[in-house]
Design an enzyme around this catalytic site. Structure first.
Site, mmCIF file in Angstrom:
data_model
loop_
_atom_site.group_PDB
_atom_site.id
_atom_site.type_symbol
_atom_site.label_atom_id
_atom_site.label_comp_id
_atom_site.label_asym_id
_atom_site.label_seq_id
_atom_site.Cartn_x
_atom_site.Cartn_y
_atom_site.Cartn_z
ATOM 1 N N HIS A 108 0.807 -1.071 0.017
ATOM 2 C CA HIS A 108 -0.204 0.108 -0.056
ATOM 3 C C HIS A 108 0.921 1.214 -0.219
ATOM 4 O O HIS A 108 0.341 2.418 0.047
ATOM 5 C CB HIS A 108 -0.940 0.130 1.201
ATOM 6 C CG HIS A 108 -2.063 0.668 0.983
ATOM 7 N ND1 HIS A 108 -2.591 2.139 1.227
ATOM 8 C CD2 HIS A 108 -3.294 0.393 0.355
ATOM 9 C CE1 HIS A 108 -3.686 2.546 0.812
ATOM 10 N NE2 HIS A 108 -4.263 1.438 0.465
ATOM 11 N N ASP A 173 -7.735 4.858 8.899
ATOM 12 C CA ASP A 173 -8.800 5.013 8.435
ATOM 13 C C ASP A 173 -9.124 3.573 7.511
ATOM 14 O O ASP A 173 -10.360 3.567 7.692
ATOM 15 C CB ASP A 173 -8.775 6.051 7.269
ATOM 16 C CG ASP A 173 -8.910 7.486 8.167
ATOM 17 O OD1 ASP A 173 -9.654 7.494 9.149
ATOM 18 O OD2 ASP A 173 -8.253 8.675 7.471
ATOM 19 N N GLU A 288 -12.310 14.248 12.263
ATOM 20 C CA GLU A 288 -11.568 14.328 11.009
ATOM 21 C C GLU A 288 -12.391 15.528 10.374
ATOM 22 O O GLU A 288 -13.270 16.164 10.780
ATOM 23 C CB GLU A 288 -11.544 13.141 10.226
ATOM 24 C CG GLU A 288 -10.337 11.957 10.786
ATOM 25 C CD GLU A 288 -10.154 11.106 9.608
ATOM 26 O OE1 GLU A 288 -10.244 11.180 8.508
ATOM 27 O OE2 GLU A 288 -9.289 10.024 9.926
#
Length: 543
Positions: A108, A173, A288
């Protein structure tokens, strides 16, 4: 209990230690990388693969903007236990020309950071695929912690702990990332304002250093390696186990999104919510925010958002966006309740009542959902599946994430959100949310602004779907960086990428932090074997 758990965790590797010690022999130094690593097939339980498909896959990542040819490793190594990884690193260290080794979790990274051109990529997932891998996720209910293998996914950590009514406190997240991967960076999300990043929520690590030494470290033992590895970008060792503290798990989440017409109102409210003082202190467990530079395009590209902003609201939101000059802001908050915790639904209802009365959002644009704790934490997965179904997940992702000091966030918003990104019809979110500096540990390797008590994360997380998107988005990112430089806005990259060691030293670390980083590199990976894809160090090691 603690000693027994640690012993059980590594028991399946210890019986091989004597056999693997032969790999440190200097006789491998005169052979090619391929010949050197093939020795491991006979002396470890690990598997080595040199075929084109395996090495091509290990040359790619989520960023999708790295040349496969330039990043291709000589081989991919599939270890059966941490001792296999140690053997690989000892083999490289013993070579006259040490070959690069990088750990790959879910791939990732976005700039080839986990590649090992001409060397060996370690497929970390292999550790969890062996027959006796059950101990790679071990919960201690009495000790309130979980021992998680570095290859384990955070979503699996979540489910393993919820069985016991427990949960970690700090998350990312996106939960389909590895424990070792996020801890090698920092691991941030909307809980970080209260609990700090994930690296601030670790009791103990097992690390294999660049010299092939297997070390258990914590704040009490081998503390320097513990601090070096956390946020260390893979430069000092490969994390094979992390002991993560747990707390009582909630069952439900009140999930709130509020729309704002300007950045000043949004950031002011966010800072009130993350403060330890005042009427709003402690009301939210997660804070957020995001920037909507093109509301309609964002809805079209992220269908899951329509559950928060139903079609019936499109005209109203569009009118608000027009009044605001085309750019809207969204505050996202969450309050946990129920389950094993002691927070009730009534308490959360009261907290929301206070919050909605106090905050300065655009009245009439408050959207609330009640979801399970699991659904909230794994919320990005739904969007991922939608994008996969549409064929727009496996595309280049030229992401750019910065930490910005609180005092300059409005200058940044004016120049970037209302300037560089204005009318930017790109797919992918732009995140903005504050964190408290006091929740970060300056002794660890992660770099963050140290001058002010509050700093912001700004993530421009775009996806290059159409022809020409990647070039255009890279140019936009460069324009953002130039704006900050010209405006004198200090920016610290998260998931950083620089082309040269000089840039790393001057632009990312700064003199004091760079000196410490180099000292740790010389101590734990003196031949610069680990994570050369980061482009921080090369062999031979120089300052």
């Amino acid at each position: 209990m603690t000693a027994m758990a640690a012993l059980f965790f590594v028991l399946n590797c210890t019986i091989k230690t004597t056999l693997l010690a032969t790999l440190a022999s200097p006789t491998t130094s005169s052979t090619s990388v391929i010949d050197e690593i093939r020795v491991l097939a006979d002396t470890t339980s690990g598997r080595i693969c040199t075929d084109a498909d395996a090495t091509a896959l290990a040359s790619t990542d989520f960023g999708g903007n790295v040349s496969v040819v330039g990043a291709r490793p000589a081989a991919v190594f599939y270890p059966s236990c941490p001792a296999d990884i140690a053997a690989l690193l000892r083999a490289s260290s013993a070579s006259a020309s040490p070959f690069p080794v990088s750990a790959r979790g879910c791939g990732h990274s976005t700039r080839g950071q986990a590649t090992a051109p001409g060397g060996v990529v370690v497929d970390m997932a292999s550790l969890g695929r062996v027959a006796d891998s059950s101990g790679r996720l071990a919960v201690s209910v009495d000790g309130r912690y979980i021992d998680a293998g570095g290859e384990q996914l955070w979503v699996d950590v979540l489910h393993a702990t919820l069985v016991h009514g427990l949960t970690p406190r700090s998350w990312t997240d996106y939960l389909h990332l590895t424990v070792g991967g996020t801890l090698s960076n920092a691991g941030i999300s909307g809980q970080a304002f209260r609990h700090g990043p994930q690296i601030s929520n670790v009791h103990e690590l097992d690390v294999v250093t660049g010299t092939g030494e297997m070390v258990t470290c914590s704040k009490e033992k081998h503390a320097d390696l513990f601090d070096a590895a956390l946020g260390g970008l893979g430069q000092f060792g490969i994390i094979t186990r992390a002991r993560i503290p747990l707390t009582l798990a909630p069952a439900r989440v009140r999930w709130v999104r509020l729309l704002y017409a300007n950045a000043a109102a949004l950031t002011g409210d966010q800072e009130r919510l993350i403060s330890e003082h005042g009427a709003l202190a402690g009301l939210m467990d997660y804070v957020e925010g995001s920037v909507l530079t093109d509301y309609q395009s964002l809805i079209a590209s992220r269908p899951s958002l329509s559950s928060f902003f139903p079609d019936a609201n499109d005209a109203r939101v569009a009118a608000l966006a027009n009044e605001a000059g085309g750019v809207l802001y969204c505050l996202e908050g969450a309050a946990y309740y129920g389950g094993a915790g002691d927070t009730s639904a009534a308490h959360v209802d009261k907290a929301l009542e206070v919050m909605l009365r106090e905050l300065r959002y655009a009245r009439g644009f408050a959207f609330v959902q009640d979801v399970s704790y699991v659904k909230f934490l794994d919320r990005v997965r739904g969007g991922e599946l939608e994008l996969r179904a549409a064929g727009v997940w496996d595309v280049p992702h030229p992401w750019l994430t910065h930490f910005i000091p609180r005092s300059r966030i409005l200058d940044f918003a004016a120049g970037v959100f209302h300037g560089v990104l204005r009318h930017d019809r790109a797919m992918g979110p732009v995140l903005i949310y504050p964190m408290n500096r006091g929740k970060w540990d300056g002794g660890m390797s992660a770099v963050f602004p140290g001058e002010e008590e509050v700093f912001y994360t700004v993530g421009i997380l775009r996806s290059a779907v159409a022809d020409g998107d990647l070039h255009r988005m890279e140019a936009r990112n460069a324009e953002v960086v130039r704006f900050c430089e010209n405006a004198g806005i200090p920016c610290t990259q998260y998931l950083p990428h620089y082309e040269t060691q000089e840039e790393w030293a001057a632009r990312h670390f700064g003199p004091g932090r760079w000196d410490r980083f180099v000292q740790r590199k010389r101590k734990y990976d003196p031949k610069a074997i680990l994570s050369r894809g980061q482009r921080i160090f090369s062999y031979p090691l120089v300052d």
